[in-house]
Design an enzyme around this catalytic site. Sequence first.
Site, PDB file in Angstrom:
ATOM      1  N   LYS A 156     127.607 -18.850 -91.924  1.00  0.00           N
ATOM      2  CA  LYS A 156     128.134 -20.209 -91.741  1.00  0.00           C
ATOM      3  C   LYS A 156     127.729 -21.154 -92.881  1.00  0.00           C
ATOM      4  O   LYS A 156     128.552 -21.873 -93.438  1.00  0.00           O
ATOM      5  CB  LYS A 156     127.646 -20.757 -90.393  1.00  0.00           C
ATOM      6  CG  LYS A 156     128.267 -20.025 -89.198  1.00  0.00           C
ATOM      7  CD  LYS A 156     127.725 -20.486 -87.887  1.00  0.00           C
ATOM      8  CE  LYS A 156     126.329 -19.999 -87.569  1.00  0.00           C
ATOM      9  NZ  LYS A 156     126.163 -18.551 -87.438  1.00  0.00           N
ATOM     10  N   SER A 235     116.784 -21.587 -97.104  1.00  0.00           N
ATOM     11  CA  SER A 235     116.798 -20.649 -95.970  1.00  0.00           C
ATOM     12  C   SER A 235     115.425 -20.469 -95.335  1.00  0.00           C
ATOM     13  O   SER A 235     115.115 -21.116 -94.333  1.00  0.00           O
ATOM     14  CB  SER A 235     117.367 -19.305 -96.402  1.00  0.00           C
ATOM     15  OG  SER A 235     118.746 -19.294 -96.142  1.00  0.00           O
ATOM     16  N   ARG A 236     114.623 -19.616 -95.904  1.00  0.00           N
ATOM     17  CA  ARG A 236     113.256 -19.435 -95.425  1.00  0.00           C
ATOM     18  C   ARG A 236     112.365 -19.165 -96.629  1.00  0.00           C
ATOM     19  O   ARG A 236     112.735 -18.410 -97.541  1.00  0.00           O
ATOM     20  CB  ARG A 236     113.151 -18.265 -94.428  1.00  0.00           C
ATOM     21  CG  ARG A 236     113.703 -18.564 -93.043  1.00  0.00           C
ATOM     22  CD  ARG A 236     112.900 -19.630 -92.280  1.00  0.00           C
ATOM     23  NE  ARG A 236     113.447 -19.935 -90.964  1.00  0.00           N
ATOM     24  CZ  ARG A 236     114.284 -20.940 -90.691  1.00  0.00           C
ATOM     25  NH1 ARG A 236     114.667 -21.768 -91.651  1.00  0.00           N
ATOM     26  NH2 ARG A 236     114.713 -21.141 -89.456  1.00  0.00           N
ATOM     27  N   ASP A 260     113.638 -26.244-100.247  1.00  0.00           N
ATOM     28  CA  ASP A 260     113.520 -26.992 -98.995  1.00  0.00           C
ATOM     29  C   ASP A 260     112.586 -26.263 -98.047  1.00  0.00           C
ATOM     30  O   ASP A 260     112.212 -26.791 -97.001  1.00  0.00           O
ATOM     31  CB  ASP A 260     114.900 -27.161 -98.345  1.00  0.00           C
ATOM     32  CG  ASP A 260     114.849 -28.058 -97.112  1.00  0.00           C
ATOM     33  OD1 ASP A 260     114.317 -29.181 -97.232  1.00  0.00           O
ATOM     34  OD2 ASP A 260     115.311 -27.644 -96.040  1.00  0.00           O
ATOM     35  N   GLU A 265     104.616 -23.155 -95.630  1.00  0.00           N
ATOM     36  CA  GLU A 265     104.929 -24.532 -95.218  1.00  0.00           C
ATOM     37  C   GLU A 265     104.300 -24.943 -93.893  1.00  0.00           C
ATOM     38  O   GLU A 265     104.121 -26.137 -93.643  1.00  0.00           O
ATOM     39  CB  GLU A 265     106.453 -24.744 -95.161  1.00  0.00           C
ATOM     40  CG  GLU A 265     107.147 -24.007 -94.013  1.00  0.00           C
ATOM     41  CD  GLU A 265     108.660 -24.240 -94.000  1.00  0.00           C
ATOM     42  OE1 GLU A 265     109.300 -24.087 -95.049  1.00  0.00           O
ATOM     43  OE2 GLU A 265     109.183 -24.578 -92.911  1.00  0.00           O
ATOM     44  N   HIS A 297     111.642 -29.133 -95.649  1.00  0.00           N
ATOM     45  CA  HIS A 297     112.461 -28.531 -94.595  1.00  0.00           C
ATOM     46  C   HIS A 297     113.313 -29.599 -93.912  1.00  0.00           C
ATOM     47  O   HIS A 297     113.251 -29.780 -92.695  1.00  0.00           O
ATOM     48  CB  HIS A 297     111.586 -27.791 -93.574  1.00  0.00           C
ATOM     49  CG  HIS A 297     112.310 -26.644 -92.928  1.00  0.00           C
ATOM     50  ND1 HIS A 297     111.745 -25.410 -92.746  1.00  0.00           N
ATOM     51  CD2 HIS A 297     113.565 -26.548 -92.441  1.00  0.00           C
ATOM     52  CE1 HIS A 297     112.616 -24.603 -92.162  1.00  0.00           C
ATOM     53  NE2 HIS A 297     113.733 -25.281 -91.972  1.00  0.00           N
TER      54      HIS A 297
END
Length: 331
Positions: A156, A235-236, A260, A265, A297
């Site tokens: 998506k 994403s991660r 991000d 994190e 994030h």
Amino acid sequence: MKVAMFSTRNYDIKHFDPLLAVQQESIQIKYFDTRLDIHTSQLAKGYDAVCAFVNDDLAGPVLTELASLGIKLIVMRCAGFNNINLAVSKKLGLTIMRVPAYSPEAVAEHAIALMMTLNRRIHKAYQRTRDANFSLDGLVGFNMFGKTMGVIGTGKIGLATMRILKGFGCEILAYDPYPSAQAIELGANYVSLTELFTRSDAITLHCPLTDDNYHLLNRESFAQMKEGVMIINTSRGALINAKDSIDALKSKKIGALGLDVYEEEDSLFFDDHSNEIITDDVFRRLSSCHNVIFTGHQAFLTREALTSIAQTTLDNLNCFASSKPNGNEVS
Ligand code: NAD
């Protein structure tokens, strides 16, 4: 249903409260700002369900503790569930539900914001012009038009990103073990990872973190990339070996890095550490580079996405309460 919500921030409350008001008290949520972990799991005593977020700890010991407190359901306010030990949750009979899609455009637009900020040096221009420094030295960017963009993960968010890149006039290379007809229709060319690494001017990550793709971008993959490649990760964090990225930045292999998400994190993001000494040297080294931008994030953080997260989470709770599966269960 009584729900203990962990890692709650003001923006969550602002988007849940108006929707809860029309639930006629069928759902009661207690907001905890603390992160869920083995030390805080006791707060869930007396509740039926737990509502958690990306950096909450849902490893085996925490799940076992929650089950012993009578928790039957865990509703995630996010799509990813890499922080949940699914084998243990299954054994304990816990139901896990998530928000599979809330606003892919929110994340895609943030990935592009990172890309454009780094490309056109907006972060540097912002600092300079505040100081009445209008020198343009060091601010040279590149046209997006005609550049080759590598999109890893064409679900998506990957698709939403490709639509924007297409608007810029970029050539799109894609990698995904399950190619998407929509991506092909958009004009993306599916290629091997190696070809994507060697041909892309910028690479953006939109795949989930799995056991197979831990540190997907590492010393070896950076070595295959173009000199000065731009890398964006919304994403991660653990998709990138951050230590290896420091070496690739030093050798100028990576020309710009927009993050991000970050592997470590958990102990940093979502809280104010401005009065502390940050002991994570990798984070410090990365954040000191002029061509690295961190956001904490926040790619999901739009009004539309927060409303959608709240709506789906309440729908998940209602469906569980009335034993009506709605497809958002994580199996
Ligand atoms: P999705 O399930 O729609 O798409 C993921 C795609 O990745 C699928 O097409 C899948 O086949 C593909 N994929 C799986 N393993 C892969 C691999 N090893 N290499 C390449 N592709 C692979 O998910 P989505 O909604 O597009 O979300 C993607 C990711 O974005 C999530 O897993 C999550 O980690 C991240 N995310 C981040 C934020 C944020 O705020 N930063 C918000 C939402 C989601």
